[in-house]
Motif scaffolding. Sequence first.
Motif, mmCIF file in Angstrom:
data_model
loop_
_atom_site.group_PDB
_atom_site.id
_atom_site.type_symbol
_atom_site.label_atom_id
_atom_site.label_comp_id
_atom_site.label_asym_id
_atom_site.label_seq_id
_atom_site.Cartn_x
_atom_site.Cartn_y
_atom_site.Cartn_z
ATOM 1 N N HIS A 165 0.830 -1.207 0.000
ATOM 2 C CA HIS A 165 0.000 0.000 0.000
ATOM 3 C C HIS A 165 0.858 1.249 0.000
ATOM 4 C CE1 HIS A 165 -3.412 2.583 1.210
ATOM 5 N NE2 HIS A 165 -2.565 3.134 2.062
ATOM 6 N N GLU A 198 -11.481 -1.966 -1.807
ATOM 7 C CA GLU A 198 -10.074 -1.696 -2.081
ATOM 8 C C GLU A 198 -9.600 -0.375 -1.482
ATOM 9 O OE1 GLU A 198 -12.692 0.357 -4.785
ATOM 10 O OE2 GLU A 198 -12.461 -1.823 -4.537
ATOM 11 N N SER A 200 -6.211 1.906 -2.775
ATOM 12 C CA SER A 200 -5.085 1.889 -3.723
ATOM 13 C C SER A 200 -4.677 3.314 -4.083
ATOM 14 C CB SER A 200 -5.487 1.126 -4.996
ATOM 15 O OG SER A 200 -6.658 1.703 -5.590
ATOM 16 N N PHE A 205 1.118 2.675 -4.463
ATOM 17 C CA PHE A 205 0.372 1.418 -4.576
ATOM 18 C C PHE A 205 1.032 0.465 -5.564
ATOM 19 C CE2 PHE A 205 -2.768 -0.974 -7.102
ATOM 20 C CZ PHE A 205 -3.202 -1.851 -6.129
ATOM 21 N N CYS A 210 1.088 -5.744 -2.628
ATOM 22 C CA CYS A 210 -0.128 -5.861 -1.799
ATOM 23 C C CYS A 210 -0.536 -7.315 -1.636
ATOM 24 C CB CYS A 210 -1.273 -5.059 -2.419
ATOM 25 S SG CYS A 210 -1.196 -3.282 -2.130
ATOM 26 N N ASN A 296 -8.495 6.223 -5.442
ATOM 27 C CA ASN A 296 -8.093 4.834 -5.682
ATOM 28 C C ASN A 296 -7.854 4.561 -7.158
ATOM 29 O OD1 ASN A 296 -8.040 3.945 -3.008
ATOM 30 N ND2 ASN A 296 -10.235 3.577 -2.988
#
Length: 308
Positions: A165, A198, A200, A205, A210, A296
């Motif tokens: 992350h 999620e 991200s 990311f 992950c 994200n």
Amino acid sequence: MATDIGSVKEVTAGDCTDCYYLDTNMYDTEEYGAAYILDDDRPAVIETGLGTNHELILEALDELGIDCDDLAAIVVTHIHLDHAGGAGFLAEACPNADVYVPAPGAGLLVDPTRLVEGTKNAVGDQWEFYVDPKPIPEDRIVEIEDGDRISLGEHDLRVHGAPGHAFHQVVFEDPANSAVFVGDAAGIWIPETETMTETSPPSDFNLEECLEDVETLKSIDPDVLLYTHFGPRAVGDDAAEALDEYATVLSEWVEAVETKRAELEDDEAVMEYFAETTDKAEIWGERKARAEAIMNTRGVLGYLDHRD
């Protein structure tokens, strides 16, 4: 059921003891941001929120009978400001507490100038919910890394690297509670619907890392996952199944963004598409749900650029 903002709740999931949490009303959104307290010989706060509502954490300590002078540890899974933004404020109010920070990001809490710039770029107009973090004196910070242990008394926090992350993320295993403070390594848990979604964000990311972090959590095999977003979740003997489910959610999310990018051939249009089609508006409110979707999506688009 919605959590009372700032109200101290005992973690009763699994066989947890001495562990409490509160809703910090992050982004003016209920059941999005949690801070945890371990009431042990050396009391600890784990995760500190944006800083905006750090007084709620101080009030929670008072409610539990923990004097600010007696707080021993302020602990963050990573330096993103929704996790570490309150650390400097708590350090100022609790003068005897060490601040435990993953080593790769520690310097950015001593001088948060670049961290603030990066956060503003990542969160856009959500910045209005933040407050400039208070710099933490270097001599108050204890740098931690994979394999370290923070001893609190009955409870130890064992440090496991989890850089997917963010390169500066770790998770904390509490063996006495068979629990893990997962940061963002296990996604976002939505108690209202008992679903995972999620996380991200840009700019660090990395899907493959992950998925490796999920394997790390599976190897710990906890009975309880303690999510910063949001709250405790008992998984019992089904930890591997629950974590595999998140791996699937995350992989399918990346695939969906990649497919939509190929279709629309315009990144702004891709972000707007996912903002318009988010199914989280009824849970977090339209503004937060849209902002989350855009952030994200941007993170995945950046990952795809780097990967390719």
